[in-house]
Write an enzyme that holds these catalytic residues in place. Structure first.
Site, PDB file in Angstrom:
ATOM      1  N   GLY A 175      43.936  42.093  39.477  1.00 61.40           N
ATOM      2  CA  GLY A 175      42.582  42.371  39.638  1.00 61.40           C
ATOM      3  C   GLY A 175      42.281  42.875  41.085  1.00 61.40           C
ATOM      4  O   GLY A 175      41.142  43.557  41.335  1.00 61.40           O
TER       5      GLY A 175
ATOM      6  N   ASP B  41      39.918  39.182  43.880  1.00 64.55           N
ATOM      7  CA  ASP B  41      38.781  39.726  43.198  1.00 64.55           C
ATOM      8  C   ASP B  41      37.494  39.145  43.112  1.00 64.55           C
ATOM      9  O   ASP B  41      36.462  39.051  43.465  1.00 64.55           O
ATOM     10  CB  ASP B  41      39.149  40.510  41.823  1.00 64.55           C
ATOM     11  CG  ASP B  41      40.079  39.338  40.706  1.00 64.55           C
ATOM     12  OD1 ASP B  41      39.989  38.059  41.128  1.00 64.55           O
ATOM     13  OD2 ASP B  41      40.221  39.963  39.555  1.00 64.55           O
TER      14      ASP B  41
ATOM     15  N   ASP C 215      35.933  32.198  40.133  1.00 64.74           N
ATOM     16  CA  ASP C 215      35.203  31.519  38.767  1.00 64.74           C
ATOM     17  C   ASP C 215      35.059  30.217  39.085  1.00 64.74           C
ATOM     18  O   ASP C 215      34.451  29.403  39.811  1.00 64.74           O
ATOM     19  CB  ASP C 215      35.653  32.064  37.804  1.00 64.74           C
ATOM     20  CG  ASP C 215      34.816  31.777  36.409  1.00 64.74           C
ATOM     21  OD1 ASP C 215      33.552  31.543  36.744  1.00 64.74           O
ATOM     22  OD2 ASP C 215      35.382  31.806  35.343  1.00 64.74           O
TER      23      ASP C 215
ATOM     24  N   ARG D   6      39.460  48.288  34.717  1.00 64.87           N
ATOM     25  CA  ARG D   6      39.834  48.223  36.067  1.00 64.87           C
ATOM     26  C   ARG D   6      39.495  49.211  36.852  1.00 64.87           C
ATOM     27  O   ARG D   6      39.079  49.238  38.028  1.00 64.87           O
ATOM     28  CB  ARG D   6      41.287  47.898  36.171  1.00 64.87           C
ATOM     29  CG  ARG D   6      41.975  46.578  35.540  1.00 64.87           C
ATOM     30  CD  ARG D   6      43.262  46.301  36.172  1.00 64.87           C
ATOM     31  NE  ARG D   6      44.122  45.265  35.239  1.00 64.87           N
ATOM     32  CZ  ARG D   6      43.845  43.908  35.454  1.00 64.87           C
ATOM     33  NH1 ARG D   6      43.046  43.532  36.366  1.00 64.87           N
ATOM     34  NH2 ARG D   6      44.424  43.102  34.642  1.00 64.87           N
TER      35      ARG D   6
HETATM   36  P1  IMP Z   1      39.361  30.891  38.427  1.00 63.99           P
HETATM   37  O1  IMP Z   1      40.729  30.347  38.363  1.00 63.99           O
HETATM   38  O2  IMP Z   1      38.425  30.248  37.183  1.00 63.99           O
HETATM   39  O3  IMP Z   1      38.248  30.807  39.578  1.00 63.99           O
HETATM   40  O4  IMP Z   1      39.553  32.472  37.899  1.00 63.99           O
HETATM   41  C1  IMP Z   1      39.690  33.502  38.590  1.00 63.99           C
HETATM   42  C2  IMP Z   1      40.393  34.672  38.025  1.00 63.99           C
HETATM   43  O5  IMP Z   1      39.874  34.629  36.491  1.00 63.99           O
HETATM   44  C3  IMP Z   1      40.215  36.005  38.544  1.00 63.99           C
HETATM   45  O6  IMP Z   1      41.075  36.090  39.696  1.00 63.99           O
HETATM   46  C4  IMP Z   1      40.071  36.907  37.542  1.00 63.99           C
HETATM   47  O7  IMP Z   1      41.368  37.342  37.304  1.00 63.99           O
HETATM   48  C5  IMP Z   1      39.649  36.249  36.374  1.00 63.99           C
HETATM   49  N1  IMP Z   1      38.270  36.414  36.023  1.00 63.99           N
HETATM   50  C6  IMP Z   1      37.318  35.558  36.434  1.00 63.99           C
HETATM   51  N2  IMP Z   1      36.072  35.907  36.124  1.00 63.99           N
HETATM   52  C7  IMP Z   1      36.180  36.874  35.771  1.00 63.99           C
HETATM   53  C8  IMP Z   1      35.275  38.157  35.145  1.00 63.99           C
HETATM   54  O8  IMP Z   1      33.912  38.049  35.149  1.00 63.99           O
HETATM   55  N3  IMP Z   1      35.869  39.307  34.899  1.00 63.99           N
HETATM   56  C9  IMP Z   1      37.221  39.673  34.877  1.00 63.99           C
HETATM   57  N4  IMP Z   1      38.262  38.654  35.187  1.00 63.99           N
HETATM   58  C10 IMP Z   1      37.691  37.517  35.701  1.00 63.99           C
HETATM   59 MG    MG Z   2      42.809  37.530  39.034  1.00 61.70          MG
END
Ligand code: IMP
Ligand code: MG
Length: 185
Positions: free
Chosen positions: A51, A107, A110, A173
């Site tokens: 990402g 990127d 979340d 992307r």
């Molecule tokens: P986390 O571990 O929940 O913080 O997720 C982080 C990873 O999930 C990011 O590096 C992205 O690759 C993917 N991700 C989270 N939200 C999105 C989104 O809205 N679109 C695309 N990829 C996302």
């Molecule tokens: Mg990612």
């Protein structure tokens, strides 16, 4: 892949969350900030694949210092749009982090689970410093814990987004802006 519509005709593409111009402005500012903060040092940028590859390319060129770049790939989502909480290193770094000033380039944050795992993992390698630069922060989704987010491009509402490196099943992307995803994953 069932469709190959141009962006303007693709019904999965929702509102623009961050435009091309807003991204360019913010990336320039982040680059200037990092340039000032790391004066006299040569930071090592660690891009989190896949990402972050677009953000990393622009951010690295906005930093007026002798930066080095490395990448690692982690997987947390697979092809779905919800985090599993399970993080796996798919490709590790080539470079040694010992005594380096490391900036992790992400990127989007979340749940923050990916970043928490990465921080722990990278700190154990003995860097001189470790900071994080994330293009996007999804508001209100973080599950707590120390995220250490020194640089954030934009805080965005809790909707799934695509573009500027972010994908759904490897698509979108290459969109130059960040948009809400309105399709079915
Ligand atoms: P986390 O571990 O929940 O913080 O997720 C982080 C990873 O999930 C990011 O590096 C992205 O690759 C993917 N991700 C989270 N939200 C999105 C989104 O809205 N679109 C695309 N990829 C996302
Ligand atoms: Mg990612």
């Amino acid at each position: 892949m069932d469709t190959a519509l141009p962006a303007a005709a693709d019904p999965a593409l929702g509102e623009v969350v961050v435009s091309r111009d807003e991204i360019a402005q913010r990336v320039a500012n982040l680059g200037a900030e990092i340039t000032a903060d790391y004066e006299g040092r040569a930071p090592l940028l660690v891009g989190v694949l896949k990402g972050a590859f677009v953000f990393m390319a622009d951010l690295s060129r906005a930093i007026d210092l002798p930066v080095e770049c490395d990448f690692m790939a982690v997987s947390s989502y697979g092809a779905a749009t919800k985090t599993s909480g399970v993080v796996r290193i798919v490709k590790d770094l080539d470079l040694d982090l010992t005594d380096r000033h490391v900036i992790v380039v992400e990127d989007i944050i979340d749940s923050g689970l990916t970043l928490q795992y990465l921080r722990r993992n990278l700190l154990a390698r003995g860097p001189a410093s470790l900071e994080v630069c994330a293009l996007l922060l999804r508001e209100g989704q973080q599950k707590g814990g120390e995220l250490g987010l020194r640089y954030v491009g934009f805080s965005i509402p809790p909707e799934f987004v695509i573009g500027y490196g972010l994908d759904v099943g490897e698509r979108y992307r290459n969109l130059p802006e960040v948009r809400v995803f309105r399709g079915t994953p």
